[in-house]
Scaffold this motif. Structure first.
Motif, PDB file in Angstrom:
ATOM      1  N   ALA A  59     -13.448  37.080  21.836  1.00  0.00           N
ATOM      2  CA  ALA A  59     -13.373  37.867  22.168  1.00  0.00           C
ATOM      3  C   ALA A  59     -14.692  38.710  22.443  1.00  0.00           C
ATOM      4  O   ALA A  59     -14.813  40.285  23.790  1.00  0.00           O
ATOM      5  CB  ALA A  59     -13.568  38.597  20.419  1.00  0.00           C
ATOM      6  N   ALA A  60     -15.575  38.607  22.557  1.00  0.00           N
ATOM      7  CA  ALA A  60     -17.242  39.025  23.551  1.00  0.00           C
ATOM      8  C   ALA A  60     -16.469  38.973  25.017  1.00  0.00           C
ATOM      9  O   ALA A  60     -16.919  39.884  25.281  1.00  0.00           O
ATOM     10  CB  ALA A  60     -18.547  38.479  22.603  1.00  0.00           C
ATOM     11  N   ALA A  61     -15.829  37.427  25.780  1.00  0.00           N
ATOM     12  CA  ALA A  61     -15.842  37.101  26.575  1.00  0.00           C
ATOM     13  C   ALA A  61     -15.084  38.480  26.553  1.00  0.00           C
ATOM     14  O   ALA A  61     -15.008  39.459  28.036  1.00  0.00           O
ATOM     15  CB  ALA A  61     -15.503  35.982  26.722  1.00  0.00           C
ATOM     16  N   ALA A  62     -13.965  38.665  26.503  1.00  0.00           N
ATOM     17  CA  ALA A  62     -12.984  40.436  26.467  1.00  0.00           C
ATOM     18  C   ALA A  62     -13.410  40.965  26.484  1.00  0.00           C
ATOM     19  O   ALA A  62     -13.310  42.169  27.067  1.00  0.00           O
ATOM     20  CB  ALA A  62     -11.781  39.922  25.957  1.00  0.00           C
ATOM     21  N   ASP A  63     -14.236  41.516  25.768  1.00  0.00           N
ATOM     22  CA  ASP A  63     -15.345  42.521  26.338  1.00  0.00           C
ATOM     23  C   ASP A  63     -16.168  43.080  27.210  1.00  0.00           C
ATOM     24  O   ASP A  63     -16.152  44.253  27.488  1.00  0.00           O
ATOM     25  CB  ASP A  63     -16.257  43.034  24.623  1.00  0.00           C
ATOM     26  CG  ASP A  63     -14.450  43.049  23.523  1.00  0.00           C
ATOM     27  OD1 ASP A  63     -13.878  43.810  23.810  1.00  0.00           O
ATOM     28  OD2 ASP A  63     -15.704  43.252  22.638  1.00  0.00           O
TER      29      ASP A  63
END
Length: 251
Positions: A59-63
């Motif tokens: 999720a952090a990577a996507a953000d």
């Protein structure tokens, strides 16, 4: 005068302008609240990471717009690329018209897949005026030459300098390469002996091309002498052990 923008999402460039910097794995780990090693394992899938931690990392990577570790950097760290190169003797536009090539690639792919490595189909030297092409710098741990002949010599010299292992399938003897051969000469001799045993005295041999020119017509002594297709020549020699004067036609 405006001050250039600073901060984690920008980096200076020429003329004082800014451009977005590429997000890093460390930034992803910070955003996800995990150690960089945990974030790395979440991407690689090679270690024990809880589903919750993996979900937070992704999720952090996507953000942040992070697509994953740079495979080139990973290759440098590991000292290998996880890629096996395959070089065909024919132009790539022609290679897949040969059913034997397709079956050979099937076999190589089956073993490579089981070993967890990828295949790179490398442009034939026929497609490159220098005779080496991408073999000079393509990321590969080993190379399989399929049916290659003397035209490949400059490329093999490049591979030797790079200390890359080479396997040569149905090719003339190449220094430093592991050979995988079919006994084409002996098989053709036995086929000719079978015909001779049936009483046939006059035979004609229809051969594969002797070189990339793909000429069609009779093979006289000069034409045979200039031929470089290893498999074709071995089969012709086998027949002529039994029928020395056999007419040969390439097509």
């Amino acid at each position: 005068m405006d001050e250039p923008a600073t901060g984690p999402g920008a980096s200076p460039s020429r003329g004082g302008a800014t451009r977005p910097s590429r997000p890093t794995l460390a930034a992803v780990a910070r955003a996800a609240g995990v150690a960089p090693s945990t974030a790395s394992l979440a991407f690689s899938g090679l270690g024990p990471v809880s589903e919750d931690a993996k979900a937070r990392v992704l999720a952090a990577a996507a953000d942040l717009g992070y697509g994953g570790p740079d495979p080139r950097a990973r290759s440098l760290r590991r000292g290998r690329s996880g890629v096996i190169g395959v070089v065909m003797d024919e132009r790539l536009s022609d290679a897949f018209r040969d059913p034997v090539n397709v079956l050979t690639l099937d076999g190589i792919a089956e073993v490579a897949g089981a070993a967890g490595v990828s295949l790179l189909l490398v442009r034939s030297p026929l497609d490159d005026e220098q005779g080496a092409g991408p073999l000079v710098d393509a990321p590969m741990d080993a190379v399989v030459l399929v049916g290659c002949n003397v035209r490949i010599d400059p490329a093999v010299a490049v591979l030797r300098r790079r200390q890359i292992p080479v396997v040569a399938i149905e090719a003339a003897e190449i220094e430093g390469a592991v050979p995988v051969q079919l006994d084409n000469r002996e098989a053709s001799r036995r086929a000719a002996e079978y015909l001779q045993g049936l009483g046939h005295r006059d035979v004609t041999v229809v051969t594969l091309p002797l070189d990339a020119a793909r000429r069609r017509g009779p093979i006289d002594a000069p034409r045979q002498a200039e031929g470089i297709a290893f498999t074709t020549l071995e089969r012709l020699r086998g027949v002529r052990q039994v029928y020395p004067e056999a007419v040969a036609i390439e097509t």
